[in-house]
Scaffold this active site. Sequence first.
Site, PDB file in Angstrom:
ATOM      1  CG  HIS A  55       2.051  13.256   3.689  1.00 12.73           C
ATOM      2  ND1 HIS A  55       3.127  13.062   2.631  1.00 12.73           N
ATOM      3  CD2 HIS A  55       1.776  12.107   4.107  1.00 12.73           C
ATOM      4  CE1 HIS A  55       3.522  11.895   2.690  1.00 12.73           C
ATOM      5  NE2 HIS A  55       2.931  11.195   3.597  1.00 12.73           N
ATOM      6  CG  ASP A  58       3.730  16.381   1.722  1.00 14.82           C
ATOM      7  OD1 ASP A  58       4.629  16.353   2.890  1.00 14.82           O
ATOM      8  OD2 ASP A  58       3.240  15.555   1.202  1.00 14.82           O
ATOM      9  CG  MET A  89      -3.442   8.935  -2.653  1.00 13.61           C
ATOM     10  SD  MET A  89      -1.939   9.719  -1.857  1.00 13.61           S
ATOM     11  CE  MET A  89      -0.579   8.644  -2.293  1.00 13.61           C
ATOM     12  CD  GLU A 182       2.671   3.196   1.756  1.00 14.38           C
ATOM     13  OE1 GLU A 182       1.976   4.435   1.392  1.00 14.38           O
ATOM     14  OE2 GLU A 182       4.087   3.514   1.468  1.00 14.38           O
ATOM     15  CE  LYS A 184       9.494   1.716   5.593  1.00 11.08           C
ATOM     16  NZ  LYS A 184       9.680   3.140   5.752  1.00 11.08           N
ATOM     17  CD  GLU A 218       6.964   2.566  -0.569  1.00 15.83           C
ATOM     18  OE1 GLU A 218       6.329   3.458  -0.364  1.00 15.83           O
ATOM     19  OE2 GLU A 218       8.222   2.721  -0.149  1.00 15.83           O
ATOM     20  CG  HIS A 221       6.942   0.026   2.343  1.00 17.04           C
ATOM     21  ND1 HIS A 221       5.823   0.800   2.767  1.00 17.04           N
ATOM     22  CD2 HIS A 221       7.957   0.935   2.487  1.00 17.04           C
ATOM     23  CE1 HIS A 221       6.185   2.138   2.594  1.00 17.04           C
ATOM     24  NE2 HIS A 221       7.766   2.094   2.548  1.00 17.04           N
ATOM     25  CG  ASP A 246       3.097   4.214  -2.667  1.00 12.31           C
ATOM     26  OD1 ASP A 246       2.336   4.832  -3.403  1.00 12.31           O
ATOM     27  OD2 ASP A 246       3.265   4.682  -1.339  1.00 12.31           O
ATOM     28  CG  ASP A 256      12.181   3.566   3.588  1.00 12.00           C
ATOM     29  OD1 ASP A 256      11.877   3.152   2.201  1.00 12.00           O
ATOM     30  OD2 ASP A 256      11.395   4.456   3.854  1.00 12.00           O
ATOM     31  CG  ASP A 258      11.262   5.537  -0.276  1.00  6.79           C
ATOM     32  OD1 ASP A 258      10.698   4.395  -0.504  1.00  6.79           O
ATOM     33  OD2 ASP A 258      11.240   6.342   0.504  1.00  6.79           O
ATOM     34  CG  ASP A 288       6.282   6.814  -1.839  1.00 10.73           C
ATOM     35  OD1 ASP A 288       6.824   7.905  -1.586  1.00 10.73           O
ATOM     36  OD2 ASP A 288       5.894   6.304  -0.732  1.00 10.73           O
TER      37      ASP A 288
HETATM   38  C1  GLT Z   1       6.474   8.254   3.664  1.00 16.06           C
HETATM   39  C2  GLT Z   1       6.734   6.678   3.503  1.00 16.06           C
HETATM   40  C3  GLT Z   1       5.965   6.374   2.101  1.00 16.06           C
HETATM   41  C4  GLT Z   1       4.426   6.701   2.378  1.00 16.06           C
HETATM   42  C5  GLT Z   1       4.197   8.185   2.217  1.00 16.06           C
HETATM   43  C6  GLT Z   1       2.558   8.394   2.566  1.00 16.06           C
HETATM   44  S1  GLT Z   1       4.852   9.006   3.495  1.00 16.06           S
HETATM   45  O1  GLT Z   1       7.371   8.769   2.726  1.00 16.06           O
HETATM   46  O2  GLT Z   1       7.835   6.330   3.246  1.00 16.06           O
HETATM   47  O3  GLT Z   1       6.230   5.127   1.857  1.00 16.06           O
HETATM   48  O4  GLT Z   1       3.614   6.062   1.082  1.00 16.06           O
HETATM   49  O5  GLT Z   1       2.191   8.570   3.662  1.00 16.06           O
HETATM   50 MN    MN Z   2       4.796   4.429  -0.010  1.00 19.28          MN
HETATM   51 MN    MN Z   3       8.846   3.782   1.206  1.00 19.13          MN
END
Ligand code: GLT
Ligand code: MN
Ligand code: MN
Length: 388
Positions: A55, A58, A89, A182, A184, A218, A221, A246, A256, A258, A288
């Site tokens: 980002h 970042d 990216m 993306e 979510k 993702e 998500h 992702d 969430d 991750d 991700d």
């Molecule tokens: C954030 C989010 C991710 C996205 C990122 C891109 S930022 O961490 O949870 O799923 O891909 O903006």
């Molecule tokens: Mn993501």
């Molecule tokens: Mn995520």
Amino acid sequence: MSDYSPKPENKFTFGLWTVGNRGADPFGSATREHKSPAELVRLLGEVGAYGVNFHDNDLIPIDATPADRDRIIRDFKAALSETGIIVPMATTNLFSEPVFKDGAFTSNDPKVRAYALQKTMNAIDLGMEFDAKTYVFWGGREGTESDSSKSAVESIKRSREAMNFLCEYVLDKKYDLKFALEAKPNEPRGDIYNATTGHMLAFIGTLDHPEMVGVNPEVAHEHMSGLNFMHGVAQAWEAGKLFHIDLNDQYPGRYDQDLRFGSRDIKAAFYLVKFLEDVKYDGSRHFDAHAYRTEDYEGVKDFARGCMRTYMILKEKAAQFNADKEVQAVLAEINANDGSTDKFFGKYSSEKASSLKAESFDRAALGKRGLKYEHLDQLTIDILLGAR
Ligand code: GLT
Ligand code: MN
Ligand code: MN
């Protein structure tokens, strides 16, 4: 022993925010110290990654001075050339700052919407300094807690207007860049617009330049929504819209998470890897995800290596599945076709319709046939568990 080490052709990438995640959560502060972008690139070099994504903030903190910016970019570029890591990216942070508390492109405040466009154009310029080829849009704040506050229709219109404006910006600047949207369903907002990859695909079709825009699905998500991730990916692929992906993992119905790729649902991860490899998807495989809060930076490396290793193991399992004679025999039987109904398929004609209406089918016999899916699924499990 097979070689599961990552290769450049696997295109394994990580965001600065993934290996740079410091373990903070809504109930506790960071457990890992800050590392600079250049340090994170070196960490990624050490574990064998191919690319790094970021980002805008970042890389360049939002309150950086021009001198800070120059120094950070210089250090980051030095680390990239030292490690051979590239930037495939880039994306914009449109969610951390209080100004985006009610969304960026969908905010009710036109000044916030204008600022979001300005910030994104600057962030696109930053991505282009590193030759990024894909630009991701994750609208984490584009939603509501209370639907009294915003019009859901107006929000889609505002999102469309923003994407159209930014596509024109890329064309105007002659950048070689594609957008990947993306989805979510929720978190951080109570509900987020365009909640799934399917919603995004429908939305893309309404844009002025749909050819410039694809999706970045993702795992977590779609699993949060209880959906089959691979099915969404396949639909995006079939539509020519799988521009990025992702990879991570997630227990359905939870916050969430991750999680490290493949650490929760091995079977879903297997079908996903098999799909990507079978269709020869050649984009980035972006992890991700982030390490557990319990870890230090050695644990972060274990996490990053684990994501790539699991992918490589599942890739090998997919090749084993494709080469397995018994699996292939069952698939051949399932898909057998004696050709007798071929004449009914393909383009419509009234003759075809009439002859199909006149055909008689043995419904009971067709319904009686056992399909051997239990057997096939157990063969799959045997392969995954190393029993074959
Ligand atoms: C954030 C989010 C991710 C996205 C990122 C891109 S930022 O961490 O949870 O799923 O891909 O903006
Ligand atoms: Mn993501
Ligand atoms: Mn995520």
